[in-house]
Write a protein that holds these residues in place. Structure first.
Motif, short mmCIF file in Angstrom:
data_model
loop_
_atom_site.label_atom_id
_atom_site.label_comp_id
_atom_site.label_asym_id
_atom_site.label_seq_id
_atom_site.Cartn_x
_atom_site.Cartn_y
_atom_site.Cartn_z
N GLN A 154 0.83 -1.21 0.00
CA GLN A 154 0.00 0.00 0.00
C GLN A 154 0.86 1.26 0.00
OE1 GLN A 154 -3.25 -0.44 -0.32
NE2 GLN A 154 -3.62 1.76 -0.52
N LYS A 155 1.93 1.24 0.78
CA LYS A 155 2.83 2.40 0.84
C LYS A 155 3.52 2.63 -0.51
CE LYS A 155 4.11 2.88 5.74
NZ LYS A 155 2.95 2.25 6.36
N LEU A 156 3.86 1.54 -1.19
CA LEU A 156 4.50 1.67 -2.50
C LEU A 156 3.51 2.20 -3.54
CD1 LEU A 156 6.59 -1.63 -2.51
CD2 LEU A 156 7.53 0.69 -2.61
N VAL A 157 2.28 1.70 -3.49
CA VAL A 157 1.26 2.16 -4.44
C VAL A 157 0.99 3.66 -4.26
CG1 VAL A 157 -1.20 2.00 -5.05
CG2 VAL A 157 0.15 -0.08 -4.71
N ASN A 158 0.97 4.09 -2.99
CA ASN A 158 0.64 5.50 -2.68
C ASN A 158 1.88 6.32 -2.32
OD1 ASN A 158 -2.18 4.95 -2.95
ND2 ASN A 158 -2.15 4.05 -0.89
N TYR A 159 3.02 5.94 -2.87
CA TYR A 159 4.28 6.59 -2.48
C TYR A 159 4.26 8.09 -2.77
CZ TYR A 159 9.26 7.51 -1.99
OH TYR A 159 10.48 8.01 -1.59
N GLN A 160 4.55 8.85 -1.69
CA GLN A 160 4.57 10.31 -1.81
C GLN A 160 5.90 10.89 -1.34
OE1 GLN A 160 2.14 12.19 -3.13
NE2 GLN A 160 0.87 10.38 -3.56
N GLY A 161 6.95 10.07 -1.37
CA GLY A 161 8.26 10.57 -1.00
C GLY A 161 8.72 10.20 0.40
N ASP A 162 7.89 9.43 1.15
CA ASP A 162 8.29 9.03 2.51
C ASP A 162 9.22 7.81 2.40
OD1 ASP A 162 8.61 8.54 5.15
OD2 ASP A 162 6.48 8.39 5.64
N LYS A 163 10.44 8.10 2.05
CA LYS A 163 11.43 7.06 1.77
C LYS A 163 11.72 6.19 2.99
CE LYS A 163 15.89 6.83 -0.66
NZ LYS A 163 16.97 7.68 -1.24
N GLU A 164 11.85 6.83 4.15
CA GLU A 164 12.20 6.09 5.37
C GLU A 164 11.12 5.08 5.75
OE1 GLU A 164 15.13 6.10 6.82
OE2 GLU A 164 15.74 7.47 5.22
N ALA A 165 9.86 5.43 5.50
CA ALA A 165 8.77 4.50 5.83
C ALA A 165 8.86 3.23 4.98
CB ALA A 165 7.42 5.18 5.61
N ILE A 166 9.20 3.40 3.70
CA ILE A 166 9.35 2.24 2.81
C ILE A 166 10.53 1.38 3.27
CG2 ILE A 166 9.90 1.49 0.46
CD1 ILE A 166 7.12 2.63 0.67
N ILE A 167 11.64 2.03 3.56
CA ILE A 167 12.84 1.29 3.99
C ILE A 167 12.55 0.50 5.26
CG2 ILE A 167 15.20 1.55 4.87
CD1 ILE A 167 15.42 4.04 3.03
N ALA A 168 11.85 1.14 6.20
CA ALA A 168 11.56 0.48 7.48
C ALA A 168 10.67 -0.74 7.29
CB ALA A 168 10.90 1.48 8.43
N VAL A 169 9.60 -0.60 6.51
CA VAL A 169 8.66 -1.72 6.38
C VAL A 169 9.26 -2.85 5.55
CG1 VAL A 169 7.43 -0.87 4.33
CG2 VAL A 169 6.24 -2.31 5.98
N VAL A 170 10.06 -2.53 4.52
CA VAL A 170 10.69 -3.59 3.73
C VAL A 170 11.71 -4.35 4.58
CG1 VAL A 170 12.16 -4.11 1.74
CG2 VAL A 170 10.29 -2.46 1.51
N ASN A 171 12.50 -3.62 5.35
CA ASN A 171 13.46 -4.28 6.24
C ASN A 171 12.76 -5.18 7.25
OD1 ASN A 171 16.09 -3.60 5.41
ND2 ASN A 171 15.91 -1.54 6.28
N TYR A 172 11.62 -4.70 7.76
CA TYR A 172 10.85 -5.51 8.72
C TYR A 172 10.37 -6.79 8.06
CZ TYR A 172 7.10 -6.96 11.86
OH TYR A 172 6.29 -7.69 12.69
#
Length: 410
Positions: A195-213
């Motif tokens: 969902q974060k990737l589909v709605n990506y608005q530049g919050d890079k750290e959020a993507i990195i955190a959830v993928v690492n998790y």
């Protein structure tokens, strides 16, 4: 032969002492003691641990209720760190069934290899590229990886709906409670990541955190499955139970592989000597095959017969069998109809029958709402040669309730 009898060995004193130490270590961990300190004490006092001990440890915590389910969940995450490299096999894994193509554990491990490749060869690589540049191309690559990882639902669903029920049948509840929760966390994290990737608005750290998790938790679950869950199952399930699991797996589907191989456990071929039509002549009478079958199925007892080679040849099929039997047992050795840890009991009884040391053995147990009388008889020919073993099982509650006399029809 009845799989209820002595399926669990009592813990020896040394095992009890080890379990007491283990429980105290985890209580200390629960009370806030540093993980590294607990790990050091584990290495010094315990060193190596068996799947049986892990099972008992989890079971005791659940039974005692001394630690809440939520807190157990947290401790369960830390088990892997403490047990890393310390788990040893106990030598009862039934001829390395998991190495046979098509066996459910073999299939689960095939999937895990594909999941691991997806994590390390794609998702991790694409995450590193995204960390350097959050371009549309790198976002799409991550999205493709996450979409593939959604297939893990089939892997977890088979585990939860086919493996867990049998574990609970054997009184093993730790993995079924804790792993299922972790599976759900992973499912939610994968969906959240997508969902974060589909709605990506530049919050890079959020993507990195959830993928690492996701990478960390999925990899951790692979370790828990292959070092704790699957060995537990292999140490307890009978071959017949694995056959059922294999047959039912197709309905749920498979993760990142097209299909599972067809698993065909070895069966001893039985000669077709039965008379399909006509009559069977015996010393004291003649019966049609149909009459004989109906007669046996109407007996107020359950009977099972294994031959001199320990192969299951026959079981009666009355309306209310006490212990379930399926036709899949016909042609299998009786040893493969029991959990590995109780096979030695079966073999000891058969050895006594074959040697002539015993001609019968009786057991009586409470089973569900019945009081069950189980008798085993060595079957011998007119020359005293061992031909096989007859199991005779009966609910004796109605017999125990008999009083006085009955001489007339109601």
């Amino acid at each position: 032969m009845s799989e209820i009898i002595n399926n669990r060995e009592q813990l020896t004193k040394s095992n009890s002492e080890r379990l007491s130490i283990l429980k105290q270590l985890f209580v200390d961990l629960h009370q806030g003691r540093n993980l590294d300190e607990v790990k050091a004490h584990f290495d010094a006092l315990i060193g190596k641990i068996t799947i049986e001990e892990i099972t008992q440890l989890q079971h005791d915590f659940v039974e005692e209720g001394s630690i809440s389910a939520k807190e157990l969940q947290h401790l369960y995450h830390q088990h892997s760190a403490i047990f890393q490299g310390a788990i040893v096999e106990d030598g009862t894994q039934n001829g390395r069934l998991e190495e046979q193509p098509g066996h459910p554990v073999h299939t689960f491990k095939r999937e895990n290899r594909e999941i691991d490749k997806l994590l390390s060869k794609k998702l991790q690589v694409h995450l590193e590229k995204f960390m350097k540049e959050d371009s549309t191309e790198n976002i799409y690559k991550l999205m493709e990886d996450i979409n593939l990882l959604l297939d893990i639902e089939k892997h977890y669903s088979r585990k939860e709906n086919l493996i867990f029920p049998y574990l609970e049948k054997y009184g093993i509840f730790g993995p079924t409670t804790n792993m299922w929760r972790i599976d759900d966390f992973i499912r939610d994290a994968i969906k959240d990541c997508r969902q974060k990737l589909v709605n990506y608005q530049g919050d890079k750290e959020a993507i990195i955190a959830v993928v690492n998790y996701v990478i960390q938790e999925v990899a951790g679950m692979i370790y828990k499955e292959e070092n704790i869950l699957f060995p537990m199952a292999l140490n307890n399930f009978t071959e017949d139970e694995w056959v059922k699991i294999a047959h039912e797996s197709d309905e749920i589907g498979f993760c990142l592989i097209d299909s599972a191989e067809v698993w065909k456990p070895e069966r001893k071929a039985l000669e077709e000597k039965a008379i399909s039509e006509g009559y069977i002549k015996m010393e004291t009478g003649i019966l049609s095959l149909k009459q004989l079958e109906l007669l046996l199925n109407h007996l107020p007892v359950d009977i099972t017969f294994i031959d001199q080679d320990d192969v299951v040849r026959y079981f009666s099929h009355g309306k209310e069998r006490i212990f379930a039997r399926t036709k899949a047992v016909i042609g299998r050795t009786v040893q493969n109809c029991h959990p590995p840890r109780s096979v030695h009991v079966v073999e000891a009884l058969l050895a006594d029958f074959k040697s002539g040391k015993k001609d019968c053995e009786d057991f009586w147990i409470k089973f569900k709402d019945k009081y069950v009388y189980i008798r085993y008889f060595a079957v011998r020919d007119e020359n005293g040669n061992y031909i096989g073993t007859l199991e005779f099982t009966q609910n004796i509650d109605p017999i125990k309730a008999i009083e006085g006399e009955k001489r007339i029809l109601n």
